[in-house]
Scaffold this active site. Structure first.
Site, PDB file in Angstrom:
ATOM      1  N   GLY A   1      46.124  43.698  45.364  1.00 45.66           N
ATOM      2  CA  GLY A   1      45.993  44.399  44.087  1.00 45.66           C
ATOM      3  C   GLY A   1      45.690  43.354  43.028  1.00 45.66           C
TER       4      GLY A   1
ATOM      5  CG  ASP B   1      40.033  45.100  42.911  1.00 38.98           C
ATOM      6  OD1 ASP B   1      39.976  46.312  43.192  1.00 38.98           O
ATOM      7  OD2 ASP B   1      40.955  44.348  43.273  1.00 38.98           O
TER       8      ASP B   1
HETATM    9  O1  MRU Z   1      42.189  44.994  48.889  1.00 33.88           O
HETATM   10  P1  MRU Z   1      43.274  45.348  47.918  1.00 33.88           P
HETATM   11  O2  MRU Z   1      44.372  46.153  48.534  1.00 33.88           O
HETATM   12  O3  MRU Z   1      43.758  44.139  47.153  1.00 33.88           O
HETATM   13  O4  MRU Z   1      42.542  46.288  46.855  1.00 33.88           O
HETATM   14  C1  MRU Z   1      43.248  46.695  45.708  1.00 33.88           C
HETATM   15  C2  MRU Z   1      42.496  47.660  44.877  1.00 33.88           C
HETATM   16  O5  MRU Z   1      41.332  47.906  45.077  1.00 33.88           O
HETATM   17  C3  MRU Z   1      43.202  48.241  43.698  1.00 33.88           C
HETATM   18  O6  MRU Z   1      42.749  49.546  43.456  1.00 33.88           O
HETATM   19  C4  MRU Z   1      42.904  47.385  42.473  1.00 33.88           C
HETATM   20  O7  MRU Z   1      43.229  46.048  42.720  1.00 33.88           O
HETATM   21  C5  MRU Z   1      43.636  47.852  41.279  1.00 33.88           C
HETATM   22  S1  MRU Z   1      45.336  47.503  41.478  1.00 33.88           S
HETATM   23  C6  MRU Z   1      46.259  47.810  40.203  1.00 33.88           C
END
Ligand code: MRU
Length: 356
Positions: free
Chosen positions: A60, A244
């Site tokens: 995240g 992200d």
């Molecule tokens: O691959 P991840 O689990 O790190 O992906 C996370 C996401 O895509 C979330 O939606 C994003 O980081 C927003 S988190 C508050």
């Protein structure tokens, strides 16, 4: 050993410690073990932190920013920048490059590293400041996002769809999009949350359901491929997603499947809202076309719960993120502003702080 006795640390300790400075390293709740086990990883080297970020033990955008920030503090305790600059810089680079898409990681690592000349205590203080800022941002995003949904949809209890995990596990506490859902629930204005499973790593099925259950919020899990159909039948009043990286023109990188969800939302006439802290807005990236998308390789797709499901030799395409063009995003909520893209606002026209 550097200690930390802040109030925030106490608050975080009462719930899942997504990321916590232990005094001599980082404690990370290992998200790969959830929901079956709550295991804490003790990271004592920078390599441990990099590995935890890569394998998604911590994940995240805001959470990896905080982990990266504390990783730099750990680097400074292990390699004094005043006397061992080369080793410190190499450790910083390994943290910064652990994952490419979320801008928070690079940004927070560089921000903390810029304090290296002021000594280890200043470096750790900056990492704590980042954690505290993310905590505060989550509370404001939750309030502001809940207000916006009620304004867009009408003042009544809502059914809200979301993707991936955007709760306290993805930030430090409460999160981004899930903070909006939590706030609606706390106001008794949530009919139900509808998290998507989020193939291939099931952040929605494993983590978002775990967080919703802990907050006592009504929810039903949705298969990714059912989202468009369910939206066409009125299953959700609104969609909230995290981010992200948000480019200067508003294009938004988020978990793979977000773009498809935005298209389905527009077709069904359901508001689609991105919720992210200012730390995820990257004005140095002009548009989504130039955002580097992490590909995590075939194995995650060709296996399910550790069991291989494809014939030997099958290759897969596994982009971890996609980019939703700003044309399909109704609004962005941050801790400091609401940008109504659908009504013609731009990130430039609504500067952070302008409509606080
Ligand atoms: O691959 P991840 O689990 O790190 O992906 C996370 C996401 O895509 C979330 O939606 C994003 O980081 C927003 S988190 C508050």
């Amino acid at each position: 050993m550097l200690s930390d006795n802040s109030d925030e640390e106490r608050v975080v300790a009462e719930r899942a410690p997504t990321v916590r400075w232990s005094g001599s390293g980082l404690d990370i709740l290992d998200q790969t073990a959830l929901p079956h086990a709550e295991e804490v990883l003790h990271c004592e080297t920078v390599g441990d932190v990099v590995e935890a970020i890569r394998r998604l033990s911590v994940r995240g955008a805001p959470a990896i920013g905080v982990a990266g920030a504390y990783g730099v503090a750990l680097a400074a305790t292990l390699h004094d920048p005043a006397t061992d600059r080369e080793a410190f810089d190499a450790a910083v680079a390994s943290l910064r490059d652990a994952r490419p898409t979320a801008v928070n990681l690079r940004r927070m690592v560089e921000r903390v590293a810029s304090k290296a000349g002021d000594g280890v205590t200043a470096v750790l203080a900056e990492a704590h400041a980042i954690r505290d800022e993310e905590l505060g941002a989550s509370i404001s995003m939750g309030e502001r996002g809940a207000d916006l949904l009620l304004e867009l949809v009408g003042l009544r209890p809502l059914k809200v769809m979301t993707i991936c995990n955007t709760g306290g596990l993805a930030a430090v506490d409460r999160g981004t999009a899930l903070a909006v859902i939590q706030t609606l629930h706390e106001r008794s204005l949530l009919v139900e949350a509808l998290p998507l499973e989020t193939r291939p790593l099931l952040q929605g099925a494993r983590l978002t359901t775990w967080e919703l259950a802990r907050m006592g919020a009504p929810h039903r899990l949705v298969v990714d491929s059912a989202a468009a159909f369910l939206l066409s039948r009125g299953a959700a009043d609104a969609i909230v997603v995290g981010a992200d990286r948000i480019a200067a023109n508003g294009d938004t990188a988020n978990k793979i499947g977000t773009f498809a969800l935005a298209l389905a939302a527009r077709q069904a006439g359901v508001p689609f809202v991105v919720v992210a802290p200012e730390s995820t807005v990257d004005i140095d990236t002009p548009s989504g076309d130039v955002i580097v998308i992490e590909d995590r390789g075939s194995d995650e797709v060709c296996s399910f719960a550790g069991v291989r499901v494809c014939p030997p030799g099958t290759q897969a395409i596994n982009p971890a993120f996609d980019v939703t063009p700003v044309a399909f995003i109704d609004a962005l909520v941050t801790e400091r502003r609401v940008v109504h893209f659908r009504s013609g606002d731009t990130l430039e026209s609504v500067t952070a702080g302008q409509n606080v």
